[in-house]
Design a protein around this motif. Sequence first.
Motif, mmCIF file in Angstrom:
data_model
loop_
_atom_site.group_PDB
_atom_site.id
_atom_site.type_symbol
_atom_site.label_atom_id
_atom_site.label_comp_id
_atom_site.label_asym_id
_atom_site.label_seq_id
_atom_site.Cartn_x
_atom_site.Cartn_y
_atom_site.Cartn_z
ATOM 1 N N ALA A 11 17.280 40.272 41.834
ATOM 2 C CA ALA A 11 17.412 41.485 42.656
ATOM 3 C C ALA A 11 17.665 41.161 44.118
ATOM 4 C CB ALA A 11 16.162 42.361 42.527
ATOM 5 N N GLY A 12 18.201 39.958 44.365
ATOM 6 C CA GLY A 12 18.506 39.585 45.742
ATOM 7 C C GLY A 12 17.289 39.517 46.625
ATOM 8 N N ALA A 13 16.197 38.972 46.090
ATOM 9 C CA ALA A 13 14.946 38.899 46.850
ATOM 10 C C ALA A 13 15.154 38.069 48.115
ATOM 11 C CB ALA A 13 13.847 38.276 45.987
ATOM 12 N N PRO A 14 14.554 38.480 49.234
ATOM 13 C CA PRO A 14 14.776 37.772 50.495
ATOM 14 C C PRO A 14 14.031 36.442 50.528
ATOM 15 C CG PRO A 14 13.211 39.548 50.819
ATOM 16 C CD PRO A 14 13.707 39.676 49.412
ATOM 17 N N HIS A 15 14.646 35.455 51.214
ATOM 18 C CA HIS A 15 14.014 34.163 51.447
ATOM 19 C C HIS A 15 13.830 33.994 52.944
ATOM 20 C CE1 HIS A 15 14.999 31.933 47.427
ATOM 21 N NE2 HIS A 15 13.930 32.697 47.361
ATOM 22 N N LEU A 16 12.599 33.753 53.361
ATOM 23 C CA LEU A 16 12.326 33.536 54.774
ATOM 24 C C LEU A 16 12.678 32.115 55.170
ATOM 25 C CD1 LEU A 16 8.862 35.329 55.103
ATOM 26 C CD2 LEU A 16 11.085 36.173 55.867
ATOM 27 N N PRO A 17 13.092 31.886 56.391
ATOM 28 C CA PRO A 17 13.302 30.505 56.858
ATOM 29 C C PRO A 17 12.017 29.711 56.738
ATOM 30 C CG PRO A 17 14.264 32.077 58.395
ATOM 31 C CD PRO A 17 13.481 32.887 57.401
ATOM 32 N N SER A 18 12.136 28.486 56.242
ATOM 33 C CA SER A 18 10.964 27.654 55.997
ATOM 34 C C SER A 18 10.761 26.680 57.159
ATOM 35 C CB SER A 18 11.132 26.890 54.691
ATOM 36 O OG SER A 18 12.317 26.117 54.736
ATOM 37 N N ARG A 19 9.665 25.932 57.069
ATOM 38 C CA ARG A 19 9.364 24.948 58.111
ATOM 39 C C ARG A 19 9.009 23.629 57.452
ATOM 40 N NH1 ARG A 19 3.831 24.215 58.641
ATOM 41 N NH2 ARG A 19 2.558 25.694 57.420
ATOM 42 N N ASN A 20 9.030 22.573 58.251
ATOM 43 C CA ASN A 20 8.675 21.248 57.771
ATOM 44 C C ASN A 20 7.160 21.160 57.593
ATOM 45 O OD1 ASN A 20 8.312 18.448 57.366
ATOM 46 N ND2 ASN A 20 10.109 17.979 58.642
ATOM 47 N N ASN A 169 14.243 5.497 55.558
ATOM 48 C CA ASN A 169 14.397 6.394 56.699
ATOM 49 C C ASN A 169 13.592 7.672 56.480
ATOM 50 O OD1 ASN A 169 17.789 5.357 57.036
ATOM 51 N ND2 ASN A 169 16.156 4.950 58.503
ATOM 52 N N MET A 170 12.875 8.091 57.506
ATOM 53 C CA MET A 170 12.242 9.409 57.535
ATOM 54 C C MET A 170 13.052 10.251 58.509
ATOM 55 S SD MET A 170 9.647 11.366 56.515
ATOM 56 C CE MET A 170 8.034 10.629 56.265
ATOM 57 N N VAL A 171 13.735 11.288 57.990
ATOM 58 C CA VAL A 171 14.641 12.094 58.815
ATOM 59 C C VAL A 171 13.822 12.960 59.767
ATOM 60 C CG1 VAL A 171 16.498 13.791 58.796
ATOM 61 C CG2 VAL A 171 16.340 12.089 56.967
ATOM 62 N N ASP A 172 14.118 12.820 61.049
ATOM 63 C CA ASP A 172 13.425 13.603 62.088
ATOM 64 C C ASP A 172 14.124 14.957 62.195
ATOM 65 O OD1 ASP A 172 11.926 14.484 64.178
ATOM 66 O OD2 ASP A 172 12.795 13.147 65.679
ATOM 67 N N ASP A 173 13.681 15.889 61.342
ATOM 68 C CA ASP A 173 14.373 17.186 61.238
ATOM 69 C C ASP A 173 13.336 18.290 61.098
ATOM 70 O OD1 ASP A 173 16.284 19.235 60.707
ATOM 71 O OD2 ASP A 173 15.864 18.968 58.563
ATOM 72 N N ALA A 194 7.098 24.885 45.837
ATOM 73 C CA ALA A 194 7.239 26.117 45.059
ATOM 74 C C ALA A 194 6.258 27.194 45.474
ATOM 75 C CB ALA A 194 7.063 25.811 43.569
ATOM 76 N N VAL A 195 5.125 26.806 46.034
ATOM 77 C CA VAL A 195 4.087 27.785 46.382
ATOM 78 C C VAL A 195 4.242 28.282 47.810
ATOM 79 C CG1 VAL A 195 1.598 28.180 46.565
ATOM 80 C CG2 VAL A 195 2.505 26.737 44.729
ATOM 81 N N SER A 196 4.270 27.353 48.755
ATOM 82 C CA SER A 196 4.316 27.761 50.165
ATOM 83 C C SER A 196 5.720 28.138 50.623
ATOM 84 C CB SER A 196 3.772 26.634 51.046
ATOM 85 O OG SER A 196 4.629 25.487 50.976
ATOM 86 N N GLY A 197 6.754 27.591 49.962
ATOM 87 C CA GLY A 197 8.132 27.850 50.377
ATOM 88 C C GLY A 197 8.618 26.940 51.481
ATOM 89 N N ASP A 198 7.748 26.114 52.045
ATOM 90 C CA ASP A 198 8.149 25.162 53.074
ATOM 91 C C ASP A 198 8.728 23.904 52.419
ATOM 92 O OD1 ASP A 198 7.293 26.877 55.086
ATOM 93 O OD2 ASP A 198 5.237 26.116 54.982
ATOM 94 N N TYR A 199 9.365 23.048 53.229
ATOM 95 C CA TYR A 199 10.015 21.867 52.672
ATOM 96 C C TYR A 199 9.332 20.591 53.151
ATOM 97 C CZ TYR A 199 12.462 21.481 57.202
ATOM 98 O OH TYR A 199 12.769 21.367 58.534
ATOM 99 N N TYR A 200 9.451 19.560 52.305
ATOM 100 C CA TYR A 200 8.860 18.266 52.605
ATOM 101 C C TYR A 200 9.785 17.472 53.528
ATOM 102 C CZ TYR A 200 5.623 19.120 48.729
ATOM 103 O OH TYR A 200 4.672 19.647 47.908
ATOM 104 N N PRO A 201 9.227 16.572 54.316
ATOM 105 C CA PRO A 201 10.099 15.681 55.113
ATOM 106 C C PRO A 201 11.046 14.897 54.197
ATOM 107 C CG PRO A 201 7.826 15.475 55.808
ATOM 108 C CD PRO A 201 7.799 16.301 54.555
ATOM 109 N N ILE A 202 12.221 14.608 54.711
ATOM 110 C CA ILE A 202 13.258 13.960 53.906
ATOM 111 C C ILE A 202 13.105 12.450 54.009
ATOM 112 C CG2 ILE A 202 15.733 13.693 53.572
ATOM 113 C CD1 ILE A 202 15.989 16.467 55.012
#
Length: 576
Positions: A11-20, A169-173, A194-202
């Motif tokens: 249903a086109g559910a919104p995705h909020l911008p995530s953080r590191n 390398n740990m990406v500084d992003d 999957a739970v918080s929606g945030d992303y892990y460091p690369i």
Amino acid sequence: VSIRQNPSTPAGAPHLPSRNLFPKESLMDLYVYISQDEVFSDFNDTQSLFWFHRDLVYGDWNTGDEGDGCYEHSLDLDIQEVQMNGSLYIHVYFTKTGFHPDPKRKSQYRRLATVHATRMLNKFKRRKFVKTKNLLTGETETDPEMIKRAESHGPVEIISHWHPNLTINMVDDHTAWVKGSVPPPLDQHVKFDAVSGDYYPIVYFNDYWNLQKDYYPINESLQSLPLRLSYCPLSLWRWQLYAAQNARSPWNFLPEDTYEQSDEDQDSVKVALLETNPYLLGVTIVVSIVHSIFEFLAFKNDIQFWNSRQSMEGLSVRSIIFGVFQSLVVLLYILDNETNFVVQVSVFIGLLIDFWKITKVMDVKLDRENKLFGILPRLSIKDKSTYVQSSTKVFDDMAFKYLSWLLYPLFGCYAVYSVLYQEHKGWYSFVLGMLYGFLLTFGFITMTPQLFINYKMKSVAHLPWRMLTYKALNTFIDDLFAFVIKMPMMYRIGCLRDDVVFFVYLYQRWIYRVDPNRMNEFGTSGAEPTGVDPNKDSTAQGEVAATGEVAATGEVAATGEVAAITEKAKDEKKND
């Protein structure tokens, strides 16, 4: 906060911008384990722990051994685990200080405070064995051990290879990525919780500068495997460059062999970046772009010239036919030697263009009356009337007659040399290799018939000068590449011979620049027919155009000559 709709979600559910999940300047601990297991779980095995480093600062570019945020650790590994084509994996864990990567330690483990990445350290590569021998004696200079391995493992053997260097390398992003909207190929590396929606460091395993030639096979002669790991922070834009270079499309239809060839091709680019003078490298990049432009212009003008050509006068048809034979030999040779797929396609397209030229310089028709075996129509190939009735055919035959006096003895000597002193896979490979080597060495001789025709006709007006100019400029650019990129000496000689032939063309253009027989855009020239009085209407009709060109028609003289040069033109020619 901006909200972006993702059509891929229900249903086109919104995705909020995530953080590191790891904020800037977070304190981290590094755990590196080496194991034969692709999925690692034995955290209590102290022998598997290769490197432990405490209190790393995420995004710190000033600490480390060299003040650049980098740290190194070296150790020799036991080789028995991978000597029999086994696999060795590296498991890297970054945890926030105070936590441990072992999930069994409930009080010290936290999922959102742990980043994990795994990779196989050794690399399996194909080693192809090509059995060659002297066709007369049956002897070979190949290592007997290699022959035994080929007999036991077959012509293609998959061998585990090792490279001693790897960078973590740990990406500084800290970009506010939106799940489902990360552009490829970055989406393969950005992992969301999957739970918080945030992303892990690369965490990125960087082996871009590990050249293929530096990999060595893991065999019985090795006692241990050296491994030097480096940890370094990496900026986002540099990581994007590395990811784009190593990305391979999932829709790619090319076989695995092509990927190995592309890796080897990239090695030459990397060596040029590492070893070439920066100024020379910059010039090389610029002329590479110019080379591509000239290649396209030469292709366009070549097609345009032959497509609009009505008369074959002044052009060596035999040279064009020989060019088709030469292109066919090159294509069969590179197919027999398993050259890069892109090169194969390029040569094949060039061969198709050469075949198309045959239909422009000769009359090619299907003879449906005299069928082959009573079923298939015969292919009829004849010289065009403009070629047969002109003096060009006489000069062309004469040029190839003189050429054969030099070509055939050289061909025979080269064939004897090749069969006596070189090794081949078989008689088919011998014939292709001999023809290819001969054409590469003495191919410039096939360019001389056109020079001979120009000499006899005292004219160069019939040549496609735009196409020749673009190809000559590309030849000069190839000379520059010959000094920058490693290539066979035979190819460098080929570039030199093309330069010499083009300078001869330029010399002919200079000495034959006055050409009263040159046809203008109206199909007329400044020459008058032999024995014709231009003042009499009974033998010729014409008038002087505004451009000063003279249009005249007349009967062909009994001597077979079509036209004679006027007295004024003769005087101009003597002055030149």
